[in-house]
Design a protein around this motif. Structure first.
Motif, PDB file in Angstrom:
ATOM      1  N   ILE A 190      31.831  52.474   9.331  1.00 25.74           N
ATOM      2  CA  ILE A 190      32.143  51.535   7.992  1.00 25.74           C
ATOM      3  C   ILE A 190      30.850  50.795   7.310  1.00 25.74           C
ATOM      4  O   ILE A 190      30.984  50.973   6.116  1.00 25.74           O
ATOM      5  N   ASP A 191      29.818  51.433   7.942  1.00 25.70           N
ATOM      6  CA  ASP A 191      28.654  51.638   7.404  1.00 25.70           C
ATOM      7  C   ASP A 191      28.818  51.769   6.452  1.00 25.70           C
ATOM      8  O   ASP A 191      28.082  52.203   5.147  1.00 25.70           O
ATOM      9  N   GLU A 192      28.870  53.575   6.310  1.00 26.41           N
ATOM     10  CA  GLU A 192      28.761  54.968   5.950  1.00 26.41           C
ATOM     11  C   GLU A 192      29.332  54.485   4.544  1.00 26.41           C
ATOM     12  O   GLU A 192      29.418  55.195   3.759  1.00 26.41           O
ATOM     13  N   LEU A 193      30.630  54.109   4.834  1.00 29.85           N
ATOM     14  CA  LEU A 193      32.225  54.229   3.780  1.00 29.85           C
ATOM     15  C   LEU A 193      31.176  53.220   2.914  1.00 29.85           C
ATOM     16  O   LEU A 193      31.212  52.995   1.366  1.00 29.85           O
ATOM     17  N   ARG A 194      30.987  52.062   3.322  1.00 30.54           N
ATOM     18  CA  ARG A 194      29.855  51.211   2.746  1.00 30.54           C
ATOM     19  C   ARG A 194      28.695  51.338   1.183  1.00 30.54           C
ATOM     20  O   ARG A 194      28.805  51.472   0.377  1.00 30.54           O
ATOM     21  N   TYR A 195      28.259  52.255   2.885  1.00 33.37           N
ATOM     22  CA  TYR A 195      27.392  52.699   1.487  1.00 33.37           C
ATOM     23  C   TYR A 195      27.408  54.245   0.306  1.00 33.37           C
ATOM     24  O   TYR A 195      26.806  53.818  -0.533  1.00 33.37           O
ATOM     25  N   TYR A 196      28.494  54.709   0.427  1.00 36.44           N
ATOM     26  CA  TYR A 196      29.234  55.298  -0.541  1.00 36.44           C
ATOM     27  C   TYR A 196      29.445  54.411  -1.557  1.00 36.44           C
ATOM     28  O   TYR A 196      29.292  54.904  -2.600  1.00 36.44           O
ATOM     29  N   PRO A 203      25.129  46.160   3.450  1.00 38.45           N
ATOM     30  CA  PRO A 203      24.652  45.290   4.218  1.00 38.45           C
ATOM     31  C   PRO A 203      26.126  45.473   5.357  1.00 38.45           C
ATOM     32  O   PRO A 203      27.091  46.202   5.301  1.00 38.45           O
ATOM     33  N   THR A 204      25.446  45.096   6.524  1.00 42.53           N
ATOM     34  CA  THR A 204      26.537  45.518   8.184  1.00 42.53           C
ATOM     35  C   THR A 204      27.236  43.939   8.461  1.00 42.53           C
ATOM     36  O   THR A 204      27.430  43.044   8.099  1.00 42.53           O
ATOM     37  N   GLY A 205      28.050  44.354   9.543  1.00 46.42           N
ATOM     38  CA  GLY A 205      29.046  43.115  10.243  1.00 46.42           C
ATOM     39  C   GLY A 205      29.961  42.924   9.525  1.00 46.42           C
ATOM     40  O   GLY A 205      30.784  43.452   9.006  1.00 46.42           O
ATOM     41  N   GLU A 206      30.450  41.640   9.400  1.00 55.10           N
ATOM     42  CA  GLU A 206      31.606  41.360   9.218  1.00 55.10           C
ATOM     43  C   GLU A 206      31.504  41.047   6.878  1.00 55.10           C
ATOM     44  O   GLU A 206      31.667  40.211   6.661  1.00 55.10           O
ATOM     45  N   VAL A 207      31.654  41.940   6.175  1.00 63.16           N
ATOM     46  CA  VAL A 207      32.033  41.900   5.202  1.00 63.16           C
ATOM     47  C   VAL A 207      32.775  42.687   4.473  1.00 63.16           C
ATOM     48  O   VAL A 207      33.211  43.736   4.909  1.00 63.16           O
ATOM     49  N   ASN A 208      33.329  41.738   3.593  1.00 63.84           N
ATOM     50  CA  ASN A 208      34.920  42.557   3.079  1.00 63.84           C
ATOM     51  C   ASN A 208      34.232  43.309   1.679  1.00 63.84           C
ATOM     52  O   ASN A 208      33.413  42.969   1.198  1.00 63.84           O
ATOM     53  N   ILE A 209      35.299  43.989   1.769  1.00 60.79           N
ATOM     54  CA  ILE A 209      34.809  45.488   0.145  1.00 60.79           C
ATOM     55  C   ILE A 209      34.832  44.657  -0.873  1.00 60.79           C
ATOM     56  O   ILE A 209      34.206  44.992  -1.245  1.00 60.79           O
ATOM     57  N   TYR A 210      35.610  43.378  -1.400  1.00 58.62           N
ATOM     58  CA  TYR A 210      35.377  43.229  -2.213  1.00 58.62           C
ATOM     59  C   TYR A 210      34.405  42.596  -2.631  1.00 58.62           C
ATOM     60  O   TYR A 210      33.620  42.052  -4.066  1.00 58.62           O
ATOM     61  N   LEU A 270      22.046  40.341   7.210  1.00 58.59           N
ATOM     62  CA  LEU A 270      22.191  41.824   7.920  1.00 58.59           C
ATOM     63  C   LEU A 270      22.674  43.471   6.947  1.00 58.59           C
ATOM     64  O   LEU A 270      23.236  43.294   6.153  1.00 58.59           O
ATOM     65  N   PHE A 271      21.575  44.052   7.202  1.00 50.28           N
ATOM     66  CA  PHE A 271      21.686  45.066   6.829  1.00 50.28           C
ATOM     67  C   PHE A 271      21.139  46.614   7.659  1.00 50.28           C
ATOM     68  O   PHE A 271      19.810  46.393   7.801  1.00 50.28           O
ATOM     69  N   LYS A 272      21.584  47.099   6.867  1.00 50.54           N
ATOM     70  CA  LYS A 272      20.963  49.204   7.804  1.00 50.54           C
ATOM     71  C   LYS A 272      20.410  50.017   6.622  1.00 50.54           C
ATOM     72  O   LYS A 272      21.400  49.986   5.658  1.00 50.54           O
ATOM     73  N   TYR A 291      23.714  65.429  -1.842  1.00 51.47           N
ATOM     74  CA  TYR A 291      23.008  65.029  -1.281  1.00 51.47           C
ATOM     75  C   TYR A 291      23.266  65.158  -0.106  1.00 51.47           C
ATOM     76  O   TYR A 291      24.435  65.148  -0.042  1.00 51.47           O
ATOM     77  N   LEU A 292      22.123  63.929   0.614  1.00 56.01           N
ATOM     78  CA  LEU A 292      22.549  64.748   2.006  1.00 56.01           C
ATOM     79  C   LEU A 292      22.287  62.811   2.765  1.00 56.01           C
ATOM     80  O   LEU A 292      21.260  62.776   1.967  1.00 56.01           O
ATOM     81  N   SER A 293      22.492  62.681   3.435  1.00 57.54           N
ATOM     82  CA  SER A 293      21.969  61.778   4.054  1.00 57.54           C
ATOM     83  C   SER A 293      21.827  61.250   5.820  1.00 57.54           C
ATOM     84  O   SER A 293      22.958  61.650   6.207  1.00 57.54           O
ATOM     85  N   ILE A 294      21.813  60.399   6.559  1.00 60.47           N
ATOM     86  CA  ILE A 294      21.224  60.097   8.021  1.00 60.47           C
ATOM     87  C   ILE A 294      21.464  58.868   7.733  1.00 60.47           C
ATOM     88  O   ILE A 294      20.528  58.316   7.750  1.00 60.47           O
ATOM     89  N   ALA A 295      22.091  58.362   8.660  1.00 55.03           N
ATOM     90  CA  ALA A 295      21.856  55.679   8.260  1.00 55.03           C
ATOM     91  C   ALA A 295      21.342  56.118   9.582  1.00 55.03           C
ATOM     92  O   ALA A 295      21.177  57.097  10.490  1.00 55.03           O
ATOM     93  N   GLN A 296      20.461  55.722   9.655  1.00 53.65           N
ATOM     94  CA  GLN A 296      19.647  55.234  10.513  1.00 53.65           C
ATOM     95  C   GLN A 296      20.154  54.321  11.896  1.00 53.65           C
ATOM     96  O   GLN A 296      21.211  53.427  11.573  1.00 53.65           O
ATOM     97  N   LYS A 297      19.726  54.628  12.678  1.00 52.91           N
ATOM     98  CA  LYS A 297      20.751  54.256  14.247  1.00 52.91           C
ATOM     99  C   LYS A 297      20.457  52.814  14.984  1.00 52.91           C
ATOM    100  O   LYS A 297      20.771  51.976  15.595  1.00 52.91           O
ATOM    101  N   ASP A 298      18.751  52.392  14.703  1.00 52.08           N
ATOM    102  CA  ASP A 298      19.056  51.068  14.558  1.00 52.08           C
ATOM    103  C   ASP A 298      17.911  50.544  13.019  1.00 52.08           C
ATOM    104  O   ASP A 298      17.756  50.767  12.452  1.00 52.08           O
ATOM    105  N   GLY A 299      17.361  49.146  13.516  1.00 54.66           N
ATOM    106  CA  GLY A 299      16.478  48.337  12.448  1.00 54.66           C
ATOM    107  C   GLY A 299      17.881  47.732  11.730  1.00 54.66           C
ATOM    108  O   GLY A 299      16.910  47.807  10.649  1.00 54.66           O
ATOM    109  N   LEU A 300      18.482  46.780  12.083  1.00 50.50           N
ATOM    110  CA  LEU A 300      18.594  45.931  11.219  1.00 50.50           C
ATOM    111  C   LEU A 300      17.620  45.069  10.941  1.00 50.50           C
ATOM    112  O   LEU A 300      16.676  44.654  11.600  1.00 50.50           O
ATOM    113  N   TYR A 301      17.909  44.411   9.410  1.00 47.23           N
ATOM    114  CA  TYR A 301      16.806  43.383   8.923  1.00 47.23           C
ATOM    115  C   TYR A 301      17.863  41.343   8.850  1.00 47.23           C
ATOM    116  O   TYR A 301      18.796  41.976   8.252  1.00 47.23           O
TER     117      TYR A 301
END
Length: 280
Positions: free
Chosen positions: A27-33, A133-140, A201-203, A270-280
């Motif tokens: 889900i985080d990768e979809l939000r990133y897109y 953003p991570t966690g409980e976030v609505n697509i809208y 919270l975001f990654k 475009y190439l991407s790699i999501a960070q495995k940790d580091g929430l802010y």
């Protein structure tokens, strides 16, 4: 012009013989897109259907499209790569107000042989730079934030292009002193700030933009040598929220496999790699 990506529904790895799917997108990768591109196309096919999280909600919100490609005689991973390339080829040729680029997760762009060619490229790597953003976030909520902060997202892409242009115009100048790198760094800091204002919270995600290093075949060798000498290994730290250096910008020249139907385009992948940790 809008910016669009054609992405695979999963993470694909290269094997000694062929390819293997590691997992589907999360889900985080979809939000990133959705946050960083105006149009997101994730092709499906009749050989094997790879679902993605909250797929129906993302489609209903107009955040992604999932066109289906009819294929036969391909194994699962080859089918994924084939339908990504088929849809990308059609969209690149169509060119109706959208700059279409293939997007994949990984260190290299993976393509079937009939869609691949080796080219000299300029690669700009943004490491641990782009907040999602991570966690409980609505697509809208994501789409509302994207609309309200569209200037910051537009600036990021524009300054990426500007770094490429300055690299070709003045490759002998140090990376850190280039005005375009300063602007790109500032745009990343702005995205950090506005994301923290809206989401607690975001990654951080990485992004590598692969640019066409030359178009004039006559001078390709000269351009490649000059740019490679000036930039290979050059890295600039980025100071983000709180004055903490947690991100870097790197520019390098490489010879790599690229998407053949887009060989005249400015951006090749475009190439991407999501960070495995580091929430802010």
């Amino acid at each position: 012009m809008k910016r669009g990506i054609i992405a695979a529904p999963g993470i694909i790895n290269r094997l000694p013989r062929g390819f293997q799917m590691e997992r589907s997108l999360n889900i985080d990768e979809l939000r990133y897109y959705v946050l960083y591109w105006d149009e997101v196309v994730i092709p499906a096919n009749n050989a094997v259907y790879i679902g993605i999280p909250q797929e129906e909600a993302f489609i209903l919100a107009g955040a992604i499209k999932r066109p289906s490609v009819q294929l036969s005689g391909l194994i699962d991973t080859d089918a994924m790569l084939s339908c990504q390339s088929k849809v990308a080829e059609a969209l690149v040729k169509e060119n109706k107000g959208v700059d279409w680029v293939i997007q994949q997760f990984g260190e290299e762009c993976l393509l079937l042989d009939n869609y691949s060619e080796e080219r000299n490229t300029l690669r700009i790597d943004l490491a641990a730079c782009l907040p999602v953003p991570t966690g409980e976030v609505n697509i809208y909520d994501i789409l509302d934030f994207k609309e309200r902060r569209k200037n910051e997202f537009i600036a990021l892409h524009e300054y990426l292009d500007e770094v490429y242009e300055q690299a070709l115009l003045s490759p002998d100048q140090s990376l850190a002193s280039k005005k375009a790198v300063y602007k790109l760094t500032k745009s990343i800091e702005d995205l950090d700030r506005v994301t923290l204002e809206r989401f607690k919270l975001f990654k951080k995600h990485n992004l590598s933009a692969v640019f066409n290093l030359y178009r004039d075949k006559i001078v390709e060798g000269i351009v490649m040598d000059v740019v490679a000498t000036a930039f290979t290994g050059s890295t600039v730290p980025v100071v983000t929220i709180g004055g903490i250096i947690s991100a870097t910008i790197k520019v390098s020249a490489n010879s790599t496999q690229t998407f053949k139907p887009a060989d005249e385009n400015l951006k090749l992948a475009y190439l991407s790699i999501a960070q495995k940790d580091g929430l802010y």
